[in-house]
Motif scaffolding. Structure first.
Motif, PDB file in Angstrom:
ATOM      1  N   ARG A  46     -20.454 -38.858 -24.879  1.00  0.00           N
ATOM      2  CA  ARG A  46     -21.607 -39.712 -24.572  1.00  0.00           C
ATOM      3  C   ARG A  46     -22.100 -40.429 -25.826  1.00  0.00           C
ATOM      4  O   ARG A  46     -23.289 -40.750 -25.940  1.00  0.00           O
ATOM      5  N   ASP A  47     -21.211 -40.699 -26.741  1.00  0.00           N
ATOM      6  CA  ASP A  47     -21.576 -41.394 -27.977  1.00  0.00           C
ATOM      7  C   ASP A  47     -21.989 -42.822 -27.639  1.00  0.00           C
ATOM      8  O   ASP A  47     -21.196 -43.588 -27.088  1.00  0.00           O
ATOM      9  N   PRO A  48     -23.235 -43.236 -27.966  1.00  0.00           N
ATOM     10  CA  PRO A  48     -23.683 -44.590 -27.632  1.00  0.00           C
ATOM     11  C   PRO A  48     -23.204 -45.657 -28.611  1.00  0.00           C
ATOM     12  O   PRO A  48     -23.445 -46.850 -28.372  1.00  0.00           O
ATOM     13  N   VAL A  81     -14.924 -43.259 -26.468  1.00  0.00           N
ATOM     14  CA  VAL A  81     -13.901 -42.257 -26.756  1.00  0.00           C
ATOM     15  C   VAL A  81     -12.537 -42.852 -27.091  1.00  0.00           C
ATOM     16  O   VAL A  81     -11.641 -42.119 -27.526  1.00  0.00           O
ATOM     17  N   ASP A  82     -12.344 -44.163 -26.918  1.00  0.00           N
ATOM     18  CA  ASP A  82     -11.069 -44.725 -27.380  1.00  0.00           C
ATOM     19  C   ASP A  82     -10.957 -44.659 -28.901  1.00  0.00           C
ATOM     20  O   ASP A  82      -9.839 -44.647 -29.441  1.00  0.00           O
ATOM     21  N   HIS A  83     -12.077 -44.570 -29.611  1.00  0.00           N
ATOM     22  CA  HIS A  83     -12.029 -44.462 -31.081  1.00  0.00           C
ATOM     23  C   HIS A  83     -11.398 -43.140 -31.526  1.00  0.00           C
ATOM     24  O   HIS A  83     -10.424 -43.160 -32.305  1.00  0.00           O
ATOM     25  N   PRO A  84     -11.886 -41.978 -31.094  1.00  0.00           N
ATOM     26  CA  PRO A  84     -11.212 -40.749 -31.518  1.00  0.00           C
ATOM     27  C   PRO A  84      -9.785 -40.642 -31.018  1.00  0.00           C
ATOM     28  O   PRO A  84      -8.919 -40.105 -31.723  1.00  0.00           O
ATOM     29  N   HIS A  85      -9.517 -41.144 -29.828  1.00  0.00           N
ATOM     30  CA  HIS A  85      -8.144 -41.085 -29.330  1.00  0.00           C
ATOM     31  C   HIS A  85      -7.214 -41.961 -30.185  1.00  0.00           C
ATOM     32  O   HIS A  85      -6.064 -41.589 -30.429  1.00  0.00           O
ATOM     33  N   SER A  86      -7.720 -43.098 -30.648  1.00  0.00           N
ATOM     34  CA  SER A  86      -6.922 -43.945 -31.544  1.00  0.00           C
ATOM     35  C   SER A  86      -6.649 -43.250 -32.868  1.00  0.00           C
ATOM     36  O   SER A  86      -5.542 -43.329 -33.411  1.00  0.00           O
ATOM     37  N   LEU A  87      -7.657 -42.557 -33.395  1.00  0.00           N
ATOM     38  CA  LEU A  87      -7.464 -41.826 -34.648  1.00  0.00           C
ATOM     39  C   LEU A  87      -6.421 -40.724 -34.478  1.00  0.00           C
ATOM     40  O   LEU A  87      -5.528 -40.550 -35.317  1.00  0.00           O
ATOM     41  N   LEU A  88      -6.513 -39.971 -33.385  1.00  0.00           N
ATOM     42  CA  LEU A  88      -5.548 -38.898 -33.150  1.00  0.00           C
ATOM     43  C   LEU A  88      -4.139 -39.455 -32.990  1.00  0.00           C
ATOM     44  O   LEU A  88      -3.175 -38.900 -33.532  1.00  0.00           O
ATOM     45  N   ALA A  89      -4.013 -40.563 -32.263  1.00  0.00           N
ATOM     46  CA  ALA A  89      -2.696 -41.151 -32.037  1.00  0.00           C
ATOM     47  C   ALA A  89      -2.064 -41.652 -33.325  1.00  0.00           C
ATOM     48  O   ALA A  89      -0.826 -41.722 -33.430  1.00  0.00           O
ATOM     49  N   ALA A  90      -2.888 -41.996 -34.314  1.00  0.00           N
ATOM     50  CA  ALA A  90      -2.355 -42.516 -35.579  1.00  0.00           C
ATOM     51  C   ALA A  90      -1.825 -41.421 -36.486  1.00  0.00           C
ATOM     52  O   ALA A  90      -1.081 -41.706 -37.436  1.00  0.00           O
TER      53      ALA A  90
END
Length: 290
Positions: free
Chosen positions: A239-241, A245-254
């Protein structure tokens, strides 16, 4: 305003580790004075401050190795004395000694905020101070802007005295210039408009540099592949305003396979203000694990 070409940095007011909190003033390589605070672990006698005191009696002029220190990097408009950071530090102190500091342009530190660029030098100065105090292992955790800083620091700093042994990024952006939420559009207005910077200075206690980045620094998602083999933890609220959540998923994928983990926290908002004591306690346990 870029940290890409910066060289070494040095510090002032560095002395022996003690069993009580102590403040210091650090100086970065570009001459900015950074306020910092070292606080000992509260989990009884853990071989940290007690070992340092024993080392003082040796008369060698070098600090004893005294275990882990957690260096905490706050979010934009935070500072070493803000309540949310103080609460986070108190929970993390259950696991290790803690170093907090104010980024440039924040609190009683000098300079002006570059919103995540040259702040890498501020973090490196705090990590170096922890090692000068004798800590054998130094780890970093950052929130929001501080999260982007700890990622870039872990990727770029490989010197033995300023590197990190583990890194956790909480509520960090994956990419620069994100304006996809109302909260981030307000942040960009504060950063980029003269009247916004006045509000930042007098309303939020944050002095913001007026110049654009030149060149643009390495983005967090570009930094992640360079962090391995240093352990990496990414923490984000669903619930980050500010950053969805695409931001943490992008970091993990990198990250290279198996070199990072993601905690997606149900119901959590943004950064240190939203991190409850249970999450902070788990963070502390993760950071100090062998």
């Amino acid at each position: 305003m870029t940290s890409a070409a910066e060289g070494r940095f040095h510090m002032v007011d560095v002395s022996w580790l003690t069993s009580v909190p102590r403040r210091a003033v650090l100086r970065t390589d570009d001459g900015v004075r950074i306020e910092a605070l070292h606080e000992p672990c509260t989990a009884g006698v853990t071989g940290t401050a007690a070992d340092a005191t024993a080392g003082r009696g040796a008369g060698t002029g070098a600090a004893a190795a005294v275990g882990t220190a957690i260096v905490v990097a706050h979010g934009f408009t935070g500072s070493v004395d803000r309540p949310a950071l103080r609460r986070a530090a108190q929970v993390l102190r259950r696991h290790a000694d803690v170093v907090t500091f104010s980024f440039r342009g924040h609190g009683r530190s000098g300079g002006r905020s570059t919103v995540g660029d040259r702040e890498v030098l501020d973090l490196a100065a705090a990590v170096r101070w922890a090692r000068e105090l004798g800590h054998a292992r130094v780890v970093t955790v950052g929130f929001s802007m501080g999260g982007s800083v700890v990622l870039r620091h872990a990727a770029l700093e490989r010197g033995a005295d300023a590197r990190t042994d583990a890194v956790a990024a909480v509520s960090a952006p994956a990419r620069w210039y994100y304006r996809g939420t109302p909260s981030m559009r307000r942040v960009h207005w504060v950063i980029t408009r003269p009247v916004g910077r006045l509000i930042g200075r007098y309303g939020l206690g944050t002095r913001i540099h007026h110049r654009d980045w030149d060149p643009v620094p390495l983005s967090p998602v570009e930094a992640v592949p360079l962090i391995a083999p240093t352990p990496l933890l990414i923490v984000h609220g669903d619930r980050d305003p500010y950053f969805p959540v695409d931001h943490p998923h992008s970091l993990l994928a990198a990250a290279p396979d198996g070199t990072a983990e993601l905690w997606l926290e149900h119901g959590m908002g943004h950064a240190e203000n939203a991190a409850d004591d249970g999450l902070l306690d788990r963070l502390g346990a993760w950071l100090v694990r062998p």
